[in-house]
Design an enzyme around this catalytic site. Structure first.
Site, PDB file in Angstrom:
ATOM      1  N   ASP A   1      -0.029   9.903  -0.109  1.00 18.05           N
ATOM      2  CA  ASP A   1       0.158   8.739  -0.961  1.00 18.05           C
ATOM      3  C   ASP A   1       1.261   8.994  -1.998  1.00 18.05           C
ATOM      4  O   ASP A   1       1.361  10.093  -2.563  1.00 18.05           O
ATOM      5  CB  ASP A   1      -1.165   8.440  -1.677  1.00 18.05           C
ATOM      6  CG  ASP A   1      -1.132   7.170  -2.483  1.00 18.05           C
ATOM      7  OD1 ASP A   1      -0.886   6.099  -1.899  1.00 18.05           O
ATOM      8  OD2 ASP A   1      -1.358   7.239  -3.717  1.00 18.05           O
TER       9      ASP A   1
ATOM     10  N   GLU B   1       4.074   8.529   2.522  1.00 19.06           N
ATOM     11  CA  GLU B   1       4.318   7.173   2.038  1.00 19.06           C
ATOM     12  C   GLU B   1       5.424   7.287   0.986  1.00 19.06           C
ATOM     13  O   GLU B   1       5.168   7.575  -0.182  1.00 19.06           O
ATOM     14  CB  GLU B   1       3.060   6.576   1.412  1.00 19.06           C
ATOM     15  CG  GLU B   1       3.284   5.136   0.930  1.00 19.06           C
ATOM     16  CD  GLU B   1       2.432   4.739  -0.252  1.00 19.06           C
ATOM     17  OE1 GLU B   1       2.176   3.531  -0.406  1.00 19.06           O
ATOM     18  OE2 GLU B   1       2.036   5.620  -1.041  1.00 19.06           O
TER      19      GLU B   1
END
Length: 585
Positions: free
Chosen positions: A207, A271
């Site tokens: 993330d 990401e």
């Protein structure tokens, strides 16, 4: 096991199914999806034809940001199950031939994480506090934040603590940013990577992968705040103090050593919302191995947007030595594609701006043409699935679910609507996170507070009754009554449904394309309104995918039509449709 997963580099062409655990399947009737619920649907996922399951955060959390405020990185939220439940789920997936990926959230912890609680108690100047980013405030008594950075969820990006210092939180105030210059932070996450690898995890989704390394010393904080807004994520020069800095790659080279301790090596996908020319840095085999290519997810339904997305994705993959690109049309952060494609296609300063405006106004500001949106989403699936690289499918995408824009504001969970205001108001991401419909026979009754939504039952998301005969809790987000037509049991009986299309596409992809191990791709010139490309097929013929964006029908090459997103009885491809053809060599 799928033939793709027999390879150590399975991730290069994997079909990865993203599970948002709290909205996938509820096993115990408390209205929250859970880990046993995932295990109960392993057969469904295997039948769909996916290679890997990626679970969004299921860790202990206060849900300030849908689970991305992690209190304990090496445990399961007790509302979602236990470590034994996770081990059983991973084992069941492996028996079914599928890999397991979990989400790692390294940019920030929850404010209740033990390290942050230690930082609060330790006070100014302590080593514990230096694990996070604390600064003195401005003003006569330090009563003003260190600069004017605005959180991505709205409001100041700084929060003051009792002793007067301020800490940085690029997201919610419950998500204090970590200081990746501190060695303890490095050790904490290496432990976490090893922990989940030892529990059967095959890969990781990272993330905010572009946000870990920060520079808050090259200029006064007040000056940095004026020169570099938080929201200016895409930077070409690498000078932004918060995003896509060169130092972040030192962290991932360190992680690669951990991944390589395992046989086969563990895999990670980042990401990283960065410019396309920087994607390959994260995807290096010396670092994560792969990075998300979000250009598909950002594109309007125009031939120019998708052609650019495909070319940039292929070019990015070519820059890495041994990686592949990824294709992402939906995830837990963006409005669902059938709705995006069914709304007016207006170019804006920010991607999905029109969709967000429509959601903020409860779906009442623009006309959502669902028939058109579905037609385009079907065409997009064929266009996307034939490309080389990994394909990421977000739960419910295979059902053709639309965005749910009219969730009552008092039922929302996402932090964005509570911290944005006036011309920056945004209703958030809950509309794509509504619990899935599994069984139309368990369709709920209209709720008294809103006739568009149901109550008491949940389309099979929760059990119809509990072991003691009582009724399960209502789903944590309300399900619209129109979900009945998109439930899994309805679509599985309809050969023309989106679910049937996805199942056929993934089966054909595996046998014709992935089986070759060849990731080459040749773009074809088929006119200004057509996107076409060619790849070698496993049976020796040439595979061609064509998508027509134009108003005029176009000729389909002579050969065997494998699949089409819409009827093609005349041998011509209509507007907003895709076809797969095998040509004789």
């Amino acid at each position: 096991m799928t033939r793709n997963n027999e390879r150590d580099d399975w991730w290069k062409q994997a079909v990865v199914y993203q599970i948002y655990p709290r909205s996938f399947k509820d096993d115990n009737g408390d209205g929250l999806g859970d880990i046993p619920g995932v295990t109960s649907k392993i057969d469904y996922l295997q039948g769909l034809g996916v290679d890997a399951l990626w679970l969004s955060p299921f860790y202990p959390s206060d849900l300030a940001d849908g689970g991305y405020d992690v209190i304990d990185y090496r445990n399961v939220d007790p509302r979602l199950g236990t470590m034994d439940d996770f081990d059983a789920m991973a084992a069941a997936a492996h028996v079914a031939g599928m890999k397991i990926m979990v989400d790692i959230v390294p940019n920030h912890t929850a404010d209740k994480h033990v390290l942050f609680q230690e930082a609060l108690k330790a006070g100014r100047g302590s080593a514990a506090r230096d694990r996070y980013i604390f600064r003195e405030g401005l003003g006569e008594h330090g009563e003003l934040p260190p600069n004017d950075w605005v959180s991505l969820f709205g409001g100041s990006a700084w929060e003051r603590v009792e002793d007067g210092q301020w800490y940085l939180h690029i997201f919610a105030k419950e998500q204090p940013d970590l200081n990746w210059r501190h060695p303890d932070v490095h050790e904490e996450f290496k432990k976490t990577l090893r922990f989940w690898s030892d529990h059967g995890t095959d890969g990781f989704r990272i993330d905010v992968a572009h946000g870990l390394a920060k520079d808050l010393t090259s200029a006064p904080l007040k000056e940095l705040g004026k020169r570099y807004p938080v929201h200016s994520v895409l930077s070409h020069d690498g000078r932004h103090p918060l995003w896509d800095r060169a130092e972040v790659h030192d962290i991932y080279r360190e992680w690669r050593k951990v991944f390589n301790e395992y046989d086969p090596p563990r895999f990670a996908v980042g990401e990283a919302w960065v410019v396309p020319e920087h994607q390959h840095l994260y995807a290096s085999p010396d670092e994560l191995g792969q990075v998300f290519n979000f250009e598909f997810a950002k594109a309007n339904w125009t031939v120019a947007d998708f052609r650019e997305a495909i070319v940039d994705g292929l070019n990015s993959a070519e820059q890495t030595n041994g990686s592949t690109t990824t294709w992402v049309m939906n995830n837990h952060d963006v409005p669902r594609s059938p709705s995006r494609y069914g709304l007016p296609q207006v170019k804006a300063s920010a991607y999905h701006q029109l969709a967000h405006d429509w959601i903020t106004r409860d779906g009442g500001s623009y006309i959502e043409d669902r028939e058109l949106g579905t037609r385009r989403a079907r065409a997009a699936m064929l266009m996307e699935a034939g490309l080389p690289g990994s394909l990421y499918v977000y739960q419910g995408e295979e059902l053709g679910l639309f965005e749910v824009p009219d969730i009552p504001w008092n039922k929302l969970e996402d932090p964005t609507p509570f911290f944005t205001r006036r011309n920056f108001t945004d209703k958030g991401r809950d509309g794509c996170r509504v619990p899935l419909p599994w069984n139309s026979a368990d369709a709920p009754e209209p709720a008294s507070w809103n006739t568009n939504f149901g109550a008491k039952r949940s389309f099979g998301f929760s059990p119809s009754t509990l072991d003691d005969g009582g009724a399960p809790a209502e789903p944590h987000l309300p399900q619209p009554l129109w979900f009945k037509d998109y439930a899994v049991d309805v679509e599985s009986r309809n050969p023309d449904s989106m679910l049937s299309l996805y199942t056929e596409v993934l089966k054909a992809r595996a046998s014709l394309l992935t089986a070759t191990g060849d990731t080459s791709c040749q773009m074809l010139d088929s006119g200004d309104d057509v996107i076409a490309y060619s790849r070698p097929s496993a049976d020796g013929r040439r595979f061609v995918s064509m998508t027509n964006f134009g108003a005029e029908d176009v000729d389909i090459p002579r050969g065997e039509i494998v699949l089409a997103s819409a009827p093609v009885p005349t041998g011509k491809l209509p507007q907003d449709a895709s076809v797969w053809v095998l040509l004789e060599v």
